[in-house]
Design a protein around this motif. Structure first.
Motif, PDB file in Angstrom:
ATOM      1  N   ARG A 263       0.676  -1.486   0.140  1.00  0.00           N
ATOM      2  CA  ARG A 263      -0.005   0.206   0.159  1.00  0.00           C
ATOM      3  C   ARG A 263       1.302   1.366  -0.235  1.00  0.00           C
ATOM      4  O   ARG A 263       1.557   1.187   0.841  1.00  0.00           O
ATOM      5  N   VAL A 265       2.271   4.688   0.776  1.00  0.00           N
ATOM      6  CA  VAL A 265       2.065   5.898   2.178  1.00  0.00           C
ATOM      7  C   VAL A 265       2.372   7.166   1.566  1.00  0.00           C
ATOM      8  O   VAL A 265       3.238   7.522   0.360  1.00  0.00           O
ATOM      9  N   ASN A 350       0.713   0.438  12.312  1.00  0.00           N
ATOM     10  CA  ASN A 350       1.002   0.832  10.848  1.00  0.00           C
ATOM     11  C   ASN A 350       0.895   0.247  10.071  1.00  0.00           C
ATOM     12  O   ASN A 350      -0.396  -0.002   8.769  1.00  0.00           O
ATOM     13  N   ALA A 353      -3.380   0.396   9.806  1.00  0.00           N
ATOM     14  CA  ALA A 353      -3.391   1.797   9.068  1.00  0.00           C
ATOM     15  C   ALA A 353      -3.357   1.171   7.705  1.00  0.00           C
ATOM     16  O   ALA A 353      -4.257   2.265   6.782  1.00  0.00           O
ATOM     17  N   ALA A 354      -2.443   0.881   7.303  1.00  0.00           N
ATOM     18  CA  ALA A 354      -2.750  -0.204   5.687  1.00  0.00           C
ATOM     19  C   ALA A 354      -4.108  -0.683   5.361  1.00  0.00           C
ATOM     20  O   ALA A 354      -4.247  -0.559   4.183  1.00  0.00           O
ATOM     21  N   ALA A 357      -6.933   2.350   5.015  1.00  0.00           N
ATOM     22  CA  ALA A 357      -6.845   2.722   4.046  1.00  0.00           C
ATOM     23  C   ALA A 357      -7.960   1.896   2.824  1.00  0.00           C
ATOM     24  O   ALA A 357      -8.760   2.450   1.948  1.00  0.00           O
ATOM     25  N   GLN A 358      -6.887   1.045   3.076  1.00  0.00           N
ATOM     26  CA  GLN A 358      -7.910   0.085   1.859  1.00  0.00           C
ATOM     27  C   GLN A 358      -9.512  -0.350   2.107  1.00  0.00           C
ATOM     28  O   GLN A 358     -10.021  -0.027   1.091  1.00  0.00           O
ATOM     29  N   ILE A 365      -2.183   6.114   2.069  1.00  0.00           N
ATOM     30  CA  ILE A 365      -2.456   5.420   3.744  1.00  0.00           C
ATOM     31  C   ILE A 365      -1.774   6.826   4.066  1.00  0.00           C
ATOM     32  O   ILE A 365      -0.539   7.322   3.660  1.00  0.00           O
ATOM     33  N   ASN A 369      -5.733   7.513   8.127  1.00  0.00           N
ATOM     34  CA  ASN A 369      -5.943   6.258   9.145  1.00  0.00           C
ATOM     35  C   ASN A 369      -5.120   5.431   9.867  1.00  0.00           C
ATOM     36  O   ASN A 369      -5.449   4.695  10.611  1.00  0.00           O
ATOM     37  N   THR A 370      -3.842   5.976   9.840  1.00  0.00           N
ATOM     38  CA  THR A 370      -3.285   6.004  10.885  1.00  0.00           C
ATOM     39  C   THR A 370      -3.895   6.554  12.696  1.00  0.00           C
ATOM     40  O   THR A 370      -3.391   5.357  13.588  1.00  0.00           O
TER      41      THR A 370
END
Length: 409
Positions: A263, A265, A350, A353-354, A357-358, A365, A369-370
């Protein structure tokens, strides 16, 4: 018996056979035809497989049966099921209720059709996705408000040929799709299973019954469907997986979705992560914690936008977080030079968060999202600091779902 490595010889034989019948085709055309016989899209793909010697990726194409069957239909607007699962569905449209009652009276299965748009109450064929599903009815429960709760067992994929809403009940005409001849792909299955187990641990997903899907009956398509049913994705992406009829290709796509390292960033988030490490390094802390990360997120435009949407005072949150880092984390100070190593929780956030985002369809990302990925770390003081300033998971999730903090690729 010839296999795919004999493709060129087969193409030549095909041309010669057609010539005797006064049919002339080019050499390249014959190669394309032979490629399709092996279930490969074109000659370039088959040629690459021949050069690599990898026949495991050659999958016989799925069979779409010519017979057309008419069944009561159940349109779904906000859910994409996958074969092999048991689902409880709630229906309220009169024509859907009538279709279910008809199916129970006739002891028939039903066809699940998937709507392209949620707002359409009287769908036509043009309003439906091409691939649907057969489903066996298990239990039908009338509810006090006149709607129904129905438990169904999801069966095989079907091709939707026609759809009728002209009568008192929805009906569909379908052709069955068979995937029984899928190629064996043990290495791919193992990679996908391993990645899903990591995904499930991050997302706190309970493993389905019969997991892991190993044994003599393993099938890449069934493994893909089992995982796809549990992965959180936008509806459009869920349907894209359902519509991939090549079982091996479908599992390859599922595996790729589970690979959080692929993904992209955002540049702003990269700077935020470096800033979090710097907060720990400047204090000579042995570890970079979620509190260091929160301090960096306060200055991240994407995350800050979400916090402000929750009506948080960033100035007060920064003051409190800095005080916590300087006092409560003082025991992390070291002089041995091994400093600012991210904690396991930092790495989990981390990864989460990926996935976050998806799941909401963000192309990159971001800090938003984080921030959202931080809340499941319930033992972290960072989550408590956020809650004290009005930033809760529910409020933050709503903001992210509304597009707050989204960055374009």
């Amino acid at each position: 018996m010839r296999d795919f490595r004999d493709a060129k010889v087969m193409a030549q034989t095909l041309r010669e056979s057609l010539t005797t019948k006064s049919i002339t085709i080019s050499h390249s055309h014959s190669l394309e035809l032979v490629s399709r016989m092996f279930g490969v899209a074109d000659w370039n793909t088959l040629s690459a497989l021949i050069k690599s010697g990898d026949g495991a990726k050659l999958t016989p194409p799925p069979v779409i049966h010519p017979d057309i069957q008419r069944r009561p239909a159940l349109p779904l607007r906000d859910f994409v099921p996958f074969p092999g699962g048991t689902q409880s569905l709630f229906v309220g449209r009169a024509k859907t209720v009538n279709a279910l009652n008809d199916a129970f009276a006739r002891q028939s299965d039903v066809v699940i059709v998937l709507q392209r748009q949620h707002a359409v109450d009287e769908p036509s064929l043009a309003d439906l996705q091409e691939i649907g599903l057969r489903a066996d009815l298990i239990e039908l429960t009338p509810l006090p408000d006149g709607t129904l709760k129905v438990q169904v067992r999801i069966g095989r994929r079907v091709m939707i040929r026609a759809f009728s809403s002209d009568t008192s009940a929805f009906e569909a005409e379908v052709s069955d799709i068979s995937e029984d001849r899928a190629a064996d792909a043990p290495d791919l299955i193992l990679r996908a299973v391993t990645r899903f187990e990591r995904y499930a641990a991050i997302r706190n997903i309970r493993m389905p019954e019969g997991w892991p899907p190993f044994g003599e009956g393993r099938h890449p398509g069934r493994v893909a469907d089992m995982i796809a049913a549990l992965v959180l994705l936008p509806l459009a992406h869920k349907y894209e997986l359902l519509a991939v009829l090549d079982p091996v290709k479908r599992l390859e796509l599922v595996e790729a979705l589970l690979d959080v390292t692929t993904r992209p960033v955002s540049s702003a988030l990269q700077a935020t992560r470096q800033r979090a490490i710097a907060h720990a390094r400047d204090r000579q802390h042995r570890h970079a914690t979620l509190e260091h990360l929160l301090l960096a997120l306060i200055d991240d435009d994407s995350a800050a936008a979400v916090m402000r949407s929750c009506r948080a005072s960033l100035k007060q949150l920064r003051t409190k977080t800095e005080a916590f880092v300087d006092t409560e984390l003082a025991h992390l100070a070291t002089e041995d030079g091994d400093i600012a190593q991210p904690t396991d929780a930092f790495r989990r956030v981390n990864d989460r968060a990926a996935l976050a985002a998806q799941e909401v369809g963000y192309p990159l990302i971001t800090g938003a999202n984080t921030l959202l990925a931080l809340f499941p770390e319930t033992r972290s003081p960072a989550a408590r600091l956020l809650a004290e300033h009005g930033v809760t998971m529910v409020r933050a999730a709503k903001a992210v779902a509304d597009g707050v903090g989204k960055e374009e690729a």
